[in-house]
Design a protein around this motif. Structure first.
Motif, PDB file in Angstrom:
ATOM      1  N   ASN A   1       3.079 -31.908  13.343  1.00 14.19           N
ATOM      2  CA  ASN A   1       3.768 -30.927  14.186  1.00 14.19           C
ATOM      3  C   ASN A   1       3.149 -29.543  14.018  1.00 14.19           C
ATOM      4  O   ASN A   1       3.059 -28.771  14.985  1.00 14.19           O
ATOM      5  CB  ASN A   1       5.255 -30.884  13.855  1.00 14.19           C
ATOM      6  CG  ASN A   1       6.039 -31.997  14.544  1.00 14.19           C
ATOM      7  OD1 ASN A   1       5.593 -32.541  15.552  1.00 14.19           O
ATOM      8  ND2 ASN A   1       7.196 -32.348  14.004  1.00 14.19           N
ATOM      9  N   ASN A   2       2.742 -29.239  12.790  1.00 14.76           N
ATOM     10  CA  ASN A   2       2.060 -27.960  12.550  1.00 14.76           C
ATOM     11  C   ASN A   2       0.737 -27.904  13.302  1.00 14.76           C
ATOM     12  O   ASN A   2       0.367 -26.868  13.874  1.00 14.76           O
ATOM     13  CB  ASN A   2       1.826 -27.767  11.050  1.00 14.76           C
ATOM     14  CG  ASN A   2       3.111 -27.466  10.303  1.00 14.76           C
ATOM     15  OD1 ASN A   2       4.087 -26.988  10.885  1.00 14.76           O
ATOM     16  ND2 ASN A   2       3.129 -27.748   9.009  1.00 14.76           N
ATOM     17  N   ILE A   3       0.010 -29.048  13.280  1.00 17.79           N
ATOM     18  CA  ILE A   3      -1.248 -29.105  14.029  1.00 17.79           C
ATOM     19  C   ILE A   3      -0.977 -28.891  15.515  1.00 17.79           C
ATOM     20  O   ILE A   3      -1.651 -28.118  16.192  1.00 17.79           O
ATOM     21  CB  ILE A   3      -1.950 -30.464  13.817  1.00 17.79           C
ATOM     22  CG1 ILE A   3      -2.305 -30.666  12.352  1.00 17.79           C
ATOM     23  CG2 ILE A   3      -3.202 -30.560  14.685  1.00 17.79           C
ATOM     24  CD1 ILE A   3      -2.851 -32.039  12.044  1.00 17.79           C
ATOM     25  N   ARG A   4       0.023 -29.614  16.020  1.00 18.82           N
ATOM     26  CA  ARG A   4       0.357 -29.506  17.439  1.00 18.82           C
ATOM     27  C   ARG A   4       0.749 -28.088  17.808  1.00 18.82           C
ATOM     28  O   ARG A   4       0.298 -27.543  18.830  1.00 18.82           O
ATOM     29  CB  ARG A   4       1.498 -30.472  17.762  1.00 18.82           C
ATOM     30  CG  ARG A   4       1.993 -30.423  19.206  1.00 18.82           C
ATOM     31  CD  ARG A   4       3.124 -31.426  19.417  1.00 18.82           C
ATOM     32  NE  ARG A   4       3.628 -31.387  20.775  1.00 18.82           N
ATOM     33  CZ  ARG A   4       4.566 -30.565  21.204  1.00 18.82           C
ATOM     34  NH1 ARG A   4       5.094 -29.668  20.360  1.00 18.82           N
ATOM     35  NH2 ARG A   4       4.980 -30.587  22.461  1.00 18.82           N
ATOM     36  N   SER A   5       1.570 -27.483  16.966  1.00 17.22           N
ATOM     37  CA  SER A   5       2.051 -26.129  17.259  1.00 17.22           C
ATOM     38  C   SER A   5       0.899 -25.132  17.302  1.00 17.22           C
ATOM     39  O   SER A   5       0.786 -24.331  18.236  1.00 17.22           O
ATOM     40  CB  SER A   5       3.076 -25.710  16.202  1.00 17.22           C
ATOM     41  OG  SER A   5       3.488 -24.382  16.407  1.00 17.22           O
TER      42      SER A   5
END
Length: 595
Positions: A244-248
């Protein structure tokens, strides 16, 4: 100060990377020649099309002022017929040469990175997660590959197109050119600000990708523990947070990149519309010809496209600089002085006399915790020294020091009365065999794992080593025998079977010094008996350092050293230490044998 030094650091990292590109610089130069040729043909195309539409035969716009009657449509078409195949040929060779250079450079870079990793000291792996390290080689090199093969070439091509295009439009109409160039400073300044911002986001996304890879690898490596403790939810949650951090971060990067590209295209297309309006007026007043107007429009559109693509190309290059920095930072870490180019062949023999003289040690990650405190130990060639004590007392650290995984903070280690550092590290390790408690087998067959102790060993030698390790019977019991695949990390074999394969590996190596780190502590009684029998055979006429919790396995040791809080508190034979009143070994012995 940090902001001033940062660009220098970037250039230094890039310069370090160029070492791997240098052997193929001539090929890269050829690629740039074809790049220039494709750029020239790209510029020539709108010029010829403008002439074509500016002829009486090709004009489709109802403007009939200053049409150049001397233009020959047949000549233009012939030039286009030559130009288009030439551009295709130039493009083919450009793509191939850049791909050749890229793949060759990355092959060398990946090999160098792997060599660097396997040559790194254990202290390096104490500080870095394996998942993040593998990500550096996999993800970062992929980013570099894209830039070397396409992005950099495209970036240079656009520069050539813009430079040549600006020259041509000034030639056709300085007035219209000045109108178009009024927006260039705005684009350039915006690109610089955007580039710095996107580089920061890209580096953050790469770091988060490395972190997610670390979670993934650790979960799969420890899959048995994960399932045994029913921690699927916990690990899934950790991985979900990571991705999710990567996506964000990636979406934030994409958002700003999209906004900037939309801004640039809006400005550029708006400018093109304004320029077309002004150009029509100039044609009608006779200041430029119809052909020149069409040529100016085509080149302007090409310039707009080139300038519009600049932010994305620049952002990709900045992203690659970040990836290169991460990779080069890893490869600038110090390595061990070991041999990696050829198989190790020691040009000396050692008897196996070992002495630790006032050796002290602490780990770099925990400098406040003294693991060994002025240890003094000595074992003569062919003898067995057993190390016992509570977990964390420093036993395994002594084994790590003897293998040269770490260097003592103070004191020295002598091998045959010579300082440890007087020997080549690889050559010295070639005389030492290590059998740990948790054996890690490599993917492949049982024979390949045994042959790890002596890569050039014959099949007969492998079988003989397996027999001495009490492994031959269970190996031949498999349908494929020695060709049986062990699975990832040896998962297809039991603990006792893996231990005997590891012992066979050590037998094949035929070492002068043997280090056994609790090699039987995790086995059942039957497996322990077979493994211990194999170890007894292996230890004959060799200097052996045995770390053990089960005192029954070290009764025959020539010396037993009891380690407590990093110090030798007792030293003697099993009989001597068992009779020592209030002795720590006696307490341990009474508890174990009573049970």
């Amino acid at each position: 100060m940090s902001k001033e030094k940062k660009p220098k650091a970037d250039f230094k990292k890039a310069k370090s990377f160029l070492i791997y590109l240098k052997p193929y610089s001539s090929w890269y130069a050829v690629g740039f020649v074809f790049l220039v040729l494709t750029s020239i043909t790209s510029i020539a195309l709108p010029v010829l099309l403008g002439k074509l539409l500016g002829t009486n035969y090709g004009a489709s716009v109802p403007i009939d002022i200053h049409v150049n009657q001397s233009d020959n449509m047949g000549n233009i078409l012939m030039m286009l017929a030559i130009l288009l195949p030439a551009q295709a040929i130039f493009s083919f060779f450009r793509v191939y040469t850049f791909s050749y250079v890229t793949q060759s450079t990355l092959r060398d870079l990946r090999l160098a990175a792997f060599q660097h990793l396997v040559s790194s000291p254990m202290s390096f792996f104490d500080k870095n997660k394996v998942g993040e390290l593998t990500s550096r080689i996999a993800t970062d090199t992929q980013q570099i590959e894209e830039t070397l093969a396409t992005t950099l070439a495209e970036f240079v091509r656009q520069i050539i197109v813009i430079a040549a295009g600006l020259g041509l439009i000034f030639y056709f109409s300085p007035q219209l050119s000045l109108i178009m160039l009024a927006i260039v400073p705005l684009v350039a300044i915006s690109a610089m600000i955007f580039g710095k911002f996107i580089k920061k986001l890209s580096r953050k996304a790469q770091d988060e990708a490395a972190q997610s890879n670390s979670v993934l690898e650790e979960s799969l490596v420890g899959i048995k523990n994960l399932k045994a403790y029913t921690n699927e939810f916990f690990e899934i949650s950790s991985y979900t947070d990571a991705i999710n951090n990567i996506r964000s971060t990636s979406l934030k990067s994409a958002l700003w990149r999209g906004i900037f590209i939309a801004f640039i295209l809006t400005v550029m297309l708006g400018s093109v519309v304004f320029i077309i309006w002004q150009g029509i007026e100039l044609v009608q007043t006779g200041e430029i010809s119809q052909a020149e107007f069409f040529q100016f429009i085509f080149i302007t559109v090409m310039l707009g496209t080139s300038i519009g693509s600049f932010p994305d190309l620049y952002a990709k290059i900045q992203k690659t600089i970040g990836a290169t920095e991460n990779l080069m930072n890893m490869m600038l870490e110090p390595t061990e002085a070991i041999t990696t180019a050829t198989p190790v062949k020691a040009d000396f023999k050692i008897k196996g006399d070992i002495e630790l003289k006032t050796v002290s040690f602490f780990y770099e990650s925990r400098p406040s915790v003294t693991v060994l405190n002025k240890i003094n130990l000595k074992v003569n060639a062919g003898q067995t020294l057993a190390l016992v004590g509570a977990s964390g007392s420093g036993k395994s650290t002594i084994a790590s020091l003897l293998l040269g995984f770490y260097q003592p903070v103070s004191g020295e280690i002598l091998i045959d009365d010579k300082g440890f550092n007087n020997y080549g590290l690889s050559a010295l390790r070639s005389h030492i065999a290590y059998v740990p408690q948790e054996v890690i087998l490599f993917g492949g067959s049982i024979a390949e794992n045994i042959r790890y102790g002596k890569p050039n060993a014959s099949d007969e030698e492998v079988v003989e080593a397996a027999k001495k390790a009490n492994a031959h019977d269970f190996i031949t019991g498999f349908p494929e025998g020695y060709k049986t695949l062990v699975g990832d990390r040896g998962i297809q074999l039991s603990g006792g079977q893996k231990q005997r394969v590891a012992i066979a590996r050590a037998v094949l190596k035929n070492p002068s010094v043997l280090i056994l780190d609790e090699a039987t502590s995790a086995l059942d009684s039957e497996s322990e008996h077979l493994v211990q029998d194999a170890l007894d055979k292996l230890m004959q006429n060799r200097t052996s350092i045995v770390i053990a919790h089960r005192l029954a396995t070290i009764k025959k040791a020539d010396q037993i050293a009891v380690i407590n809080d990093g110090q030798v508190v007792e030293l003697g034979t099993h009989l001597e230490l068992s009779q020592k009143e209030n002795g720590l070994y006696r307490k341990l012995s009474e508890m174990q044998f009573k049970n």
